[in-house]
Motif scaffolding. Structure first.
Motif, PDB file in Angstrom:
ATOM      1  N   GLU A 198       4.654   7.391  -8.110  1.00  0.00           N
ATOM      2  CA  GLU A 198       5.476   7.408  -9.325  1.00  0.00           C
ATOM      3  C   GLU A 198       6.750   6.593  -9.144  1.00  0.00           C
ATOM      4  OE1 GLU A 198       4.776   8.703 -12.390  1.00  0.00           O
ATOM      5  OE2 GLU A 198       2.809   8.827 -11.449  1.00  0.00           O
ATOM      6  N   ALA A 199       7.363   6.682  -7.966  1.00  0.00           N
ATOM      7  CA  ALA A 199       8.586   5.921  -7.707  1.00  0.00           C
ATOM      8  C   ALA A 199       8.320   4.423  -7.752  1.00  0.00           C
ATOM      9  CB  ALA A 199       9.163   6.319  -6.349  1.00  0.00           C
ATOM     10  N   ILE A 200       7.185   4.000  -7.190  1.00  0.00           N
ATOM     11  CA  ILE A 200       6.829   2.588  -7.205  1.00  0.00           C
ATOM     12  C   ILE A 200       6.668   2.097  -8.641  1.00  0.00           C
ATOM     13  CG2 ILE A 200       5.016   0.931  -6.613  1.00  0.00           C
ATOM     14  CD1 ILE A 200       6.766   1.767  -4.258  1.00  0.00           C
ATOM     15  N   LYS A 201       5.955   2.845  -9.450  1.00  0.00           N
ATOM     16  CA  LYS A 201       5.713   2.436 -10.837  1.00  0.00           C
ATOM     17  C   LYS A 201       7.014   2.296 -11.614  1.00  0.00           C
ATOM     18  CE  LYS A 201       2.597   4.515 -13.230  1.00  0.00           C
ATOM     19  NZ  LYS A 201       1.807   5.617 -13.836  1.00  0.00           N
ATOM     20  N   GLN A 202       7.923   3.249 -11.424  1.00  0.00           N
ATOM     21  CA  GLN A 202       9.163   3.250 -12.197  1.00  0.00           C
ATOM     22  C   GLN A 202      10.167   2.216 -11.698  1.00  0.00           C
ATOM     23  OE1 GLN A 202      10.729   7.208 -13.066  1.00  0.00           O
ATOM     24  NE2 GLN A 202       8.691   8.069 -12.711  1.00  0.00           N
ATOM     25  N   SER A 203       9.873   1.566 -10.591  1.00  0.00           N
ATOM     26  CA  SER A 203      10.778   0.567 -10.018  1.00  0.00           C
ATOM     27  C   SER A 203      10.362  -0.854 -10.363  1.00  0.00           C
ATOM     28  CB  SER A 203      10.834   0.737  -8.491  1.00  0.00           C
ATOM     29  OG  SER A 203      11.302   2.029  -8.153  1.00  0.00           O
ATOM     30  N   GLY A 204       9.406  -1.001 -11.269  1.00  0.00           N
ATOM     31  CA  GLY A 204       8.964  -2.332 -11.652  1.00  0.00           C
ATOM     32  C   GLY A 204       8.039  -2.973 -10.642  1.00  0.00           C
ATOM     33  N   LEU A 205       7.445  -2.141  -9.775  1.00  0.00           N
ATOM     34  CA  LEU A 205       6.555  -2.634  -8.732  1.00  0.00           C
ATOM     35  C   LEU A 205       5.152  -2.097  -8.957  1.00  0.00           C
ATOM     36  CD1 LEU A 205       8.968  -2.004  -5.728  1.00  0.00           C
ATOM     37  CD2 LEU A 205       8.503  -4.202  -6.828  1.00  0.00           C
ATOM     38  N   SER A 206       4.197  -2.607  -8.195  1.00  0.00           N
ATOM     39  CA  SER A 206       2.811  -2.183  -8.337  1.00  0.00           C
ATOM     40  C   SER A 206       2.115  -2.184  -6.988  1.00  0.00           C
ATOM     41  CB  SER A 206       2.066  -3.131  -9.290  1.00  0.00           C
ATOM     42  OG  SER A 206       0.683  -2.824  -9.304  1.00  0.00           O
ATOM     43  N   LEU A 207       1.256  -1.181  -6.779  1.00  0.00           N
ATOM     44  CA  LEU A 207       0.434  -1.103  -5.571  1.00  0.00           C
ATOM     45  C   LEU A 207      -0.931  -1.754  -5.759  1.00  0.00           C
ATOM     46  CD1 LEU A 207       1.269   2.569  -4.569  1.00  0.00           C
ATOM     47  CD2 LEU A 207       1.921   0.525  -3.291  1.00  0.00           C
ATOM     48  N   ASP A 208      -1.188  -2.323  -6.925  1.00  0.00           N
ATOM     49  CA  ASP A 208      -2.470  -2.968  -7.186  1.00  0.00           C
ATOM     50  C   ASP A 208      -2.676  -4.157  -6.242  1.00  0.00           C
ATOM     51  OD1 ASP A 208      -3.025  -1.201  -9.165  1.00  0.00           O
ATOM     52  OD2 ASP A 208      -2.514  -2.534 -10.830  1.00  0.00           O
ATOM     53  N   ASP A 209      -3.920  -4.408  -5.893  1.00  0.00           N
ATOM     54  CA  ASP A 209      -4.253  -5.512  -4.986  1.00  0.00           C
ATOM     55  C   ASP A 209      -4.411  -6.796  -5.789  1.00  0.00           C
ATOM     56  OD1 ASP A 209      -4.960  -7.003  -2.818  1.00  0.00           O
ATOM     57  OD2 ASP A 209      -6.999  -6.198  -2.651  1.00  0.00           O
ATOM     58  N   VAL A 210      -3.301  -7.290  -6.295  1.00  0.00           N
ATOM     59  CA  VAL A 210      -3.319  -8.493  -7.133  1.00  0.00           C
ATOM     60  C   VAL A 210      -3.849  -9.693  -6.348  1.00  0.00           C
ATOM     61  CG1 VAL A 210      -1.875 -10.106  -8.425  1.00  0.00           C
ATOM     62  CG2 VAL A 210      -1.393  -7.650  -8.520  1.00  0.00           C
ATOM     63  N   VAL A 211      -3.421  -9.830  -5.115  1.00  0.00           N
ATOM     64  CA  VAL A 211      -3.804 -10.989  -4.306  1.00  0.00           C
ATOM     65  C   VAL A 211      -5.289 -10.951  -3.978  1.00  0.00           C
ATOM     66  CG1 VAL A 211      -3.435 -12.175  -2.119  1.00  0.00           C
ATOM     67  CG2 VAL A 211      -1.489 -11.219  -3.367  1.00  0.00           C
TER      68      VAL A 211
ATOM     69  N   LEU B 117      12.033   6.745   0.052  1.00  0.00           N
ATOM     70  CA  LEU B 117      12.407   6.725  -1.360  1.00  0.00           C
ATOM     71  C   LEU B 117      13.912   6.850  -1.549  1.00  0.00           C
ATOM     72  CD1 LEU B 117       9.551   8.888  -2.911  1.00  0.00           C
ATOM     73  CD2 LEU B 117       9.748   6.399  -2.833  1.00  0.00           C
ATOM     74  N   GLU B 118      14.586   7.490  -0.612  1.00  0.00           N
ATOM     75  CA  GLU B 118      16.043   7.632  -0.708  1.00  0.00           C
ATOM     76  C   GLU B 118      16.774   6.355  -0.344  1.00  0.00           C
ATOM     77  OE1 GLU B 118      16.322  12.388   0.533  1.00  0.00           O
ATOM     78  OE2 GLU B 118      16.299  10.817   2.058  1.00  0.00           O
ATOM     79  N   THR B 119      16.192   5.528   0.517  1.00  0.00           N
ATOM     80  CA  THR B 119      16.946   4.401   1.086  1.00  0.00           C
ATOM     81  C   THR B 119      16.331   3.028   0.853  1.00  0.00           C
ATOM     82  OG1 THR B 119      15.793   4.546   3.231  1.00  0.00           O
ATOM     83  CG2 THR B 119      17.759   5.918   2.933  1.00  0.00           C
ATOM     84  N   ASP B 120      15.069   2.954   0.445  1.00  0.00           N
ATOM     85  CA  ASP B 120      14.373   1.671   0.543  1.00  0.00           C
ATOM     86  C   ASP B 120      13.884   1.089  -0.778  1.00  0.00           C
ATOM     87  OD1 ASP B 120      13.535  -0.293   2.542  1.00  0.00           O
ATOM     88  OD2 ASP B 120      11.487   0.210   1.940  1.00  0.00           O
ATOM     89  N   ILE B 121      14.126   1.729  -1.901  1.00  0.00           N
ATOM     90  CA  ILE B 121      13.586   1.227  -3.162  1.00  0.00           C
ATOM     91  C   ILE B 121      14.116  -0.172  -3.482  1.00  0.00           C
ATOM     92  CG2 ILE B 121      13.611   1.532  -5.663  1.00  0.00           C
ATOM     93  CD1 ILE B 121      11.579   3.279  -4.370  1.00  0.00           C
ATOM     94  N   GLU B 122      15.436  -0.368  -3.380  1.00  0.00           N
ATOM     95  CA  GLU B 122      15.983  -1.691  -3.684  1.00  0.00           C
ATOM     96  C   GLU B 122      15.485  -2.734  -2.701  1.00  0.00           C
ATOM     97  OE1 GLU B 122      17.590  -2.600  -6.368  1.00  0.00           O
ATOM     98  OE2 GLU B 122      17.349  -0.546  -7.087  1.00  0.00           O
ATOM     99  N   ALA B 123      15.346  -2.339  -1.427  1.00  0.00           N
ATOM    100  CA  ALA B 123      14.819  -3.274  -0.428  1.00  0.00           C
ATOM    101  C   ALA B 123      13.362  -3.611  -0.701  1.00  0.00           C
ATOM    102  CB  ALA B 123      14.978  -2.694   0.977  1.00  0.00           C
ATOM    103  N   MET B 124      12.606  -2.658  -1.243  1.00  0.00           N
ATOM    104  CA  MET B 124      11.221  -2.956  -1.641  1.00  0.00           C
ATOM    105  C   MET B 124      11.200  -4.080  -2.670  1.00  0.00           C
ATOM    106  SD  MET B 124       9.233   0.649  -2.137  1.00  0.00           S
ATOM    107  CE  MET B 124       9.380   1.994  -0.984  1.00  0.00           C
ATOM    108  N   LYS B 125      12.139  -4.022  -3.614  1.00  0.00           N
ATOM    109  CA  LYS B 125      12.217  -5.077  -4.618  1.00  0.00           C
ATOM    110  C   LYS B 125      12.548  -6.416  -3.967  1.00  0.00           C
ATOM    111  CE  LYS B 125      13.845  -1.892  -8.230  1.00  0.00           C
ATOM    112  NZ  LYS B 125      14.940  -1.593  -9.171  1.00  0.00           N
ATOM    113  N   LEU B 126      13.469  -6.396  -3.015  1.00  0.00           N
ATOM    114  CA  LEU B 126      13.813  -7.628  -2.314  1.00  0.00           C
ATOM    115  C   LEU B 126      12.615  -8.193  -1.563  1.00  0.00           C
ATOM    116  CD1 LEU B 126      17.353  -6.763  -0.879  1.00  0.00           C
ATOM    117  CD2 LEU B 126      16.823  -8.587  -2.498  1.00  0.00           C
TER     118      LEU B 126
END
Length: 340
Positions: A171-184, A236-245
């Motif tokens: 849920e956190a991934i989805k709400q952060s504008g990210l996706s776990l789908d295997d696009v590649v 989830l507490e520390t890495d969401i913004e870094a995931m975006k980066l």
């Protein structure tokens, strides 16, 4: 606000298979202050993006080109790379990441770790709730994150820590504008099929003689999954913004930035919680991590011996880490060149 829920089963298949495939991420090769990475700390790129360059593994005149993959990636990103499409078209085979399937009496389970997520097996034994099995300080952190990403959902409080953590992570991934789908992976397979290039899917076939007995045993068994739960909360507490980066860096092909952003991957601990369970070890699944790695290595070496050009995909950390599969290929005498 209520959001459509990613299934626990999907998360475990994607995440735990990655972790089982030795996707260690505790210490990538280099570290740098995040201020030197860029300014996209609150923006996730969209539109067509090229992704990173290719690693080259060679012996004599035979070449294996490897694309490093990363998840999560930007949700609205369309991955397009004409150079990679041309490399696929010029290759004799495409090797995908390894996978595992479980055969049981009466058919196949569609992915690894489905047994625990069957009805009832994902809940705590004896009708215990998370508050009963998780230390108070850790449960307090869970409550804050649950309210932020899930809201009111009493059903999730019945889950074992590993399943609750993975559902929250999704849920956190989805709400952060990210996706776990295997696009590649989907794009690579599409390109290979279009150009009629043979697709190799390294697979470990597992067999369970009595699925019903395994599920019953799993329901009653204990899992050492508090480390998985705790590391997920920390991530989830520390890495969401870094995931975006990281997602931005991958999309833009910035390998240096990816190397400069170390983090602790909770999926390793979550995979261990399942693989080390007695119900799993007693059925010969405990060494799955190494079997997956060996299966991919066998496919890669066979291709290097037979094909002029082969294209492959691997989790990025297998290319950056000292104990990844790229390092194994180098140790076996192949010439390895990183993208420029």
């Amino acid at each position: 606000m209520n959001y459509p829920r990613l299934t626990v089963r999907k998360l475990l298949i994607a995440g735990l298979l990655c972790a089982s495939f030795a996707c260690h991420a505790d210490e990538p090769p280099a570290a740098a202050d995040s201020a030197s990475i860029g300014t996209l700390d609150t923006i996730v790129v969209s539109g067509e993006q090229p992704g990173p360059g290719l690693w080259k593994v060679s012996k004599d005149d035979h070449v294996l080109w490897i694309l490093g993959t990363l998840r999560p990636l930007p949700k609205k990103m369309t991955w397009v790379s004409k150079d990679i499409e041309a490399t696929i078209a010029d290759s004799q085979q495409v090797i995908l990441g390894p996978s595992a399937s479980i055969s049981v009496k009466g058919g196949m389970l569609g992915g690894l770790f489905l047994l625990p997520s069957l009805i009832g097996a994902r809940n705590n034994p004896d009708k215990e709730k998370l508050v009963d099995v998780v230390p108070a300080d850790l449960y307090a952190r869970w409550s804050v994150l649950k309210q932020k990403y899930i809201g009111r959902d009493r059903g999730i409080e019945k889950r074992r820590p590993i399943f609750a953590a993975q559902e929250l992570y999704g849920e956190a991934i989805k709400q952060s504008g990210l996706s776990l789908d295997d696009v590649v992976g989907k794009a690579v397979k599409k390109a290979a099929k279009r150009d009629k290039v043979e697709i190799i899917e390294p697979r470990v076939e597992l067999r369970i003689e009595s699925a019903g007995a395994a599920v019953k045993e799993f329901k009653k068994s204990e899992l050492d999954d508090l480390e998985c739960f705790g590391k997920t909360m920390s991530r989830l507490e520390t890495d969401i913004e870094a995931m975006k980066l990281r997602a931005n860096a991958w999309a833009l092909g910035d390998i240096n930035a990816l190397q400069a952003m170390p983090y602790t991957d909770q999926m390793q601990a979550c995979a261990d919680a399942v693989l080390k369970a007695s119900v799993v070890e007693e059925r010969g699944l405990g060494d799955l991590r190494e079997r997956l790695a060996a299966t991919w290595m066998a496919a890669a070496e066979k291709a290097l011996a037979s094909n002029r050009s082969t294209f492959a995909v691997l989790p990025l950390r297998h290319l950056l880490n000292a104990d990844g599969l790229l390092a194994r290929l180098r140790a076996r005498g192949y010439v390895v060149e990183a993208p420029e």
